[in-house]
Design a protein around this motif. Structure first.
Motif, PDB file in Angstrom:
ATOM      1  N   VAL A  85       0.817  -1.553   0.301  1.00 32.14           N
ATOM      2  CA  VAL A  85       0.109  -0.305   0.156  1.00 32.14           C
ATOM      3  C   VAL A  85       0.810   1.034  -0.178  1.00 32.14           C
ATOM      4  CG1 VAL A  85      -1.694  -1.328   1.263  1.00 32.14           C
ATOM      5  CG2 VAL A  85      -0.369   0.052   2.924  1.00 32.14           C
ATOM      6  N   ASP A  86       0.361   2.426  -0.258  1.00 28.51           N
ATOM      7  CA  ASP A  86       1.050   3.187  -0.730  1.00 28.51           C
ATOM      8  C   ASP A  86       0.990   4.097   1.553  1.00 28.51           C
ATOM      9  OD1 ASP A  86      -1.248   5.297  -1.719  1.00 28.51           O
ATOM     10  OD2 ASP A  86      -1.665   4.246  -0.299  1.00 28.51           O
ATOM     11  N   LEU A 124      -3.374   3.422   0.440  1.00 30.01           N
ATOM     12  CA  LEU A 124      -4.765   3.102  -0.596  1.00 30.01           C
ATOM     13  C   LEU A 124      -3.532   1.987  -1.486  1.00 30.01           C
ATOM     14  CD1 LEU A 124      -4.743   6.225  -2.072  1.00 30.01           C
ATOM     15  CD2 LEU A 124      -6.100   4.506  -0.811  1.00 30.01           C
ATOM     16  N   LEU A 125      -4.672   0.554  -1.712  1.00 24.66           N
ATOM     17  CA  LEU A 125      -4.033  -0.612  -2.472  1.00 24.66           C
ATOM     18  C   LEU A 125      -2.926  -0.497  -3.439  1.00 24.66           C
ATOM     19  CD1 LEU A 125      -3.775  -3.548  -1.301  1.00 24.66           C
ATOM     20  CD2 LEU A 125      -5.356  -4.231  -2.707  1.00 24.66           C
ATOM     21  N   LEU A 126      -1.868  -0.775  -3.378  1.00 23.57           N
ATOM     22  CA  LEU A 126      -1.400  -0.735  -4.386  1.00 23.57           C
ATOM     23  C   LEU A 126      -0.694  -2.140  -5.793  1.00 23.57           C
ATOM     24  CD1 LEU A 126       2.097   1.606  -3.287  1.00 23.57           C
ATOM     25  CD2 LEU A 126      -0.358   1.849  -5.212  1.00 23.57           C
ATOM     26  N   ALA A 127      -0.798  -3.450  -4.864  1.00 21.69           N
ATOM     27  CA  ALA A 127      -0.435  -4.735  -5.268  1.00 21.69           C
ATOM     28  C   ALA A 127      -0.330  -6.208  -4.609  1.00 21.69           C
ATOM     29  CB  ALA A 127       1.346  -4.745  -5.346  1.00 21.69           C
ATOM     30  N   LEU A 177       4.578  -5.131  -7.668  1.00 20.89           N
ATOM     31  CA  LEU A 177       5.268  -3.891  -7.687  1.00 20.89           C
ATOM     32  C   LEU A 177       5.799  -2.378  -8.473  1.00 20.89           C
ATOM     33  CD1 LEU A 177       4.488  -1.560  -5.494  1.00 20.89           C
ATOM     34  CD2 LEU A 177       6.164  -2.035  -3.877  1.00 20.89           C
ATOM     35  N   THR A 231       4.410  -1.991 -11.913  1.00 17.98           N
ATOM     36  CA  THR A 231       3.102  -1.866 -11.707  1.00 17.98           C
ATOM     37  C   THR A 231       3.490   0.194 -11.955  1.00 17.98           C
ATOM     38  OG1 THR A 231       2.223  -3.379 -11.470  1.00 17.98           O
ATOM     39  CG2 THR A 231       0.437  -0.548 -11.345  1.00 17.98           C
ATOM     40  N   PHE A 232       4.844   0.004 -10.719  1.00 16.87           N
ATOM     41  CA  PHE A 232       4.809   1.619 -10.600  1.00 16.87           C
ATOM     42  C   PHE A 232       6.024   1.924 -10.486  1.00 16.87           C
ATOM     43  CE2 PHE A 232       0.286   2.375  -8.851  1.00 16.87           C
ATOM     44  CZ  PHE A 232       0.175   1.331  -8.338  1.00 16.87           C
ATOM     45  N   ILE A 245       8.432   4.440  -7.461  1.00 11.19           N
ATOM     46  CA  ILE A 245       9.012   4.169  -6.289  1.00 11.19           C
ATOM     47  C   ILE A 245      10.134   3.229  -5.788  1.00 11.19           C
ATOM     48  CG2 ILE A 245       7.992   1.713  -4.931  1.00 11.19           C
ATOM     49  CD1 ILE A 245       4.946   2.296  -5.503  1.00 11.19           C
ATOM     50  N   THR A 265      -5.450  -1.391   6.547  1.00 10.95           N
ATOM     51  CA  THR A 265      -5.992  -1.626   4.604  1.00 10.95           C
ATOM     52  C   THR A 265      -6.638  -2.802   5.004  1.00 10.95           C
ATOM     53  OG1 THR A 265      -4.101  -0.303   3.793  1.00 10.95           O
ATOM     54  CG2 THR A 265      -4.799  -1.832   2.488  1.00 10.95           C
TER      55      THR A 265
END
Length: 351
Positions: free
Chosen positions: A7-8, A12-15, A36, A39-40, A43, A92
């Motif tokens: 999460v960030d 908020l969910l990221l992976a 992760l 997708t991003f 980071i 989360t």
């Protein structure tokens, strides 16, 4: 089963990675960090729980250019305490318990008595999730077509015993767009004469303009819904077959003879409007995009069709023909200023 999430800093969910319970955390961490990073790409720093030590840190730094810092408990601390950064992940998971059908098994939590600190921690989580329920309530009441899916999901949670009943206020439409009868008739004429438009799109547009059928229901029509009777061809949308108007018959017959997308992966499809995926019909979203390209305001055209039909057919019969509820047709009849529009719906006897 284990679930690993990234999460960030706001939760908020990221992976997400789901593994068997026999997989160690550090092994699942490789998959999670790879997802992760893929997708991003921006980071650079990741905080992780104490279950992800060892070679994972060096692997992430050398191959993924990710710095992984392990958040360890405070030296000498015992019992429950809030750890920096880790509480965001816990929050989360707690939030997921409010909205996910998998929430009772998300962490495999046992129903054990909580300490005073744990109770305070979860009380804070409960208070933090209440605004999200308010947002959900607002989305259901004022949102777009996604509210149908959200409503069905909440009802399913209650039926399966996952969560208590969730009560929301009745949604009131902000506006009721209505096309003029002359506009509707002009669109019907234009659609019939538009030889440059895909045949399936023209037929779908005519079904919408003539009967006011929801686009989702049009997309789900099958070949079995079209039947030939002595009085003429009909389409079964509701419990009673609806007659097809004569101008539509040549277009429909030509469409049945060619049947779009059957030359690709949808051989011998049962759908009236086959999609490009084998065994699937055309999606509602795709069909709506095609209708809008014809210049059709879908809601206004559907309301106009129901408005005009309500002047010619009583609400109960119209509901049986078009698959709407009698109450819905009574509302349209009342808007059309039909005297019988406010009468109780007459149920057809079962045959």
């Amino acid at each position: 089963m284990k679930r690993h999430i990234a999460v960030d800093v706001t939760g908020l969910l990221l992976a997400v990675v789901v593994t068997a319970a026999s997989i160690q955390d550090r092994d699942a961490g490789h998959r999670l960090l790879a997802i992760l990073r893929g997708t991003f790409s921006t980071i650079r720093l990741v905080w992780a729980d104490g279950g992800y030590p060892g070679r994972l840190l060096g692997w992430a730094n050398s191959l993924l250019a990710l710095r992984v810092d392990i958040i360890k408990p405070k030296p000498g601390s015992t019992g429950f305490h809030v750890r920096p950064r880790v509480w965001v992940v816990e929050w989360t998971f707690r939030l997921a318990q409010q909205i996910s059908p998998l929430c009772p098994r998300l962490r495999g939590q046992a129903r054990t008595p909580r300490s005073d600190g744990s109770r305070r921690h979860h009380r804070d989580h409960d208070q933090a999730t209440r605004p999200n329920l308010t947002v959900l309530n607002h989305t259901l009441s004022e949102g777009t077509t996604s509210r149908r899916t959200i409503r069905s999901f909440i009802q399913w949670r209650h039926r399966t015993g996952i969560a208590a009943r969730f009560t929301i206020r009745y949604r009131t439409a902000r506006t009721t767009p209505l096309a003029a009868s002359t506009t509707r008739l002009e669109l019907i004429r234009t659609t019939i004469e538009a030889d440059h438009i895909t045949l399936s799109t023209r037929i779908a547009a005519l079904l919408l303009l003539l009967y006011g059928i929801p686009v989702r229901r049009i997309a789900e029509l099958t070949l079995e819904n079209i039947t030939t009777t002595p009085p003429g061809p009909t389409v079964r949308i509701g419990t009673l077959p609806a007659p097809l108007p004569e101008p539509l018959l040549p277009l429909l017959q030509q469409h049945l003879d060619s049947h779009a997308n059957q030359k690709t992966t949808n051989h011998e499809s049962r759908w009236l409007f086959p999609g490009t995926r084998a065994g699937h019909h055309l999606t509602e979203k795709t069909l709506m995009q095609r209708l809008r390209k014809l210049g059709i305001d879908i809601r206004a055209a559907r309301n106009a069709a129901l408005h005009d039909l309500s002047k010619e057919i009583d609400a109960a019969s119209l509901a049986a023909l078009l698959g709407y509820t009698p109450n819905t047709m009574n509302i349209h009849a009342a808007r059309a200023a039909i005297p019988m529009g406010s009468y109780p719906a007459i149920k057809h006897p079962k045959r």
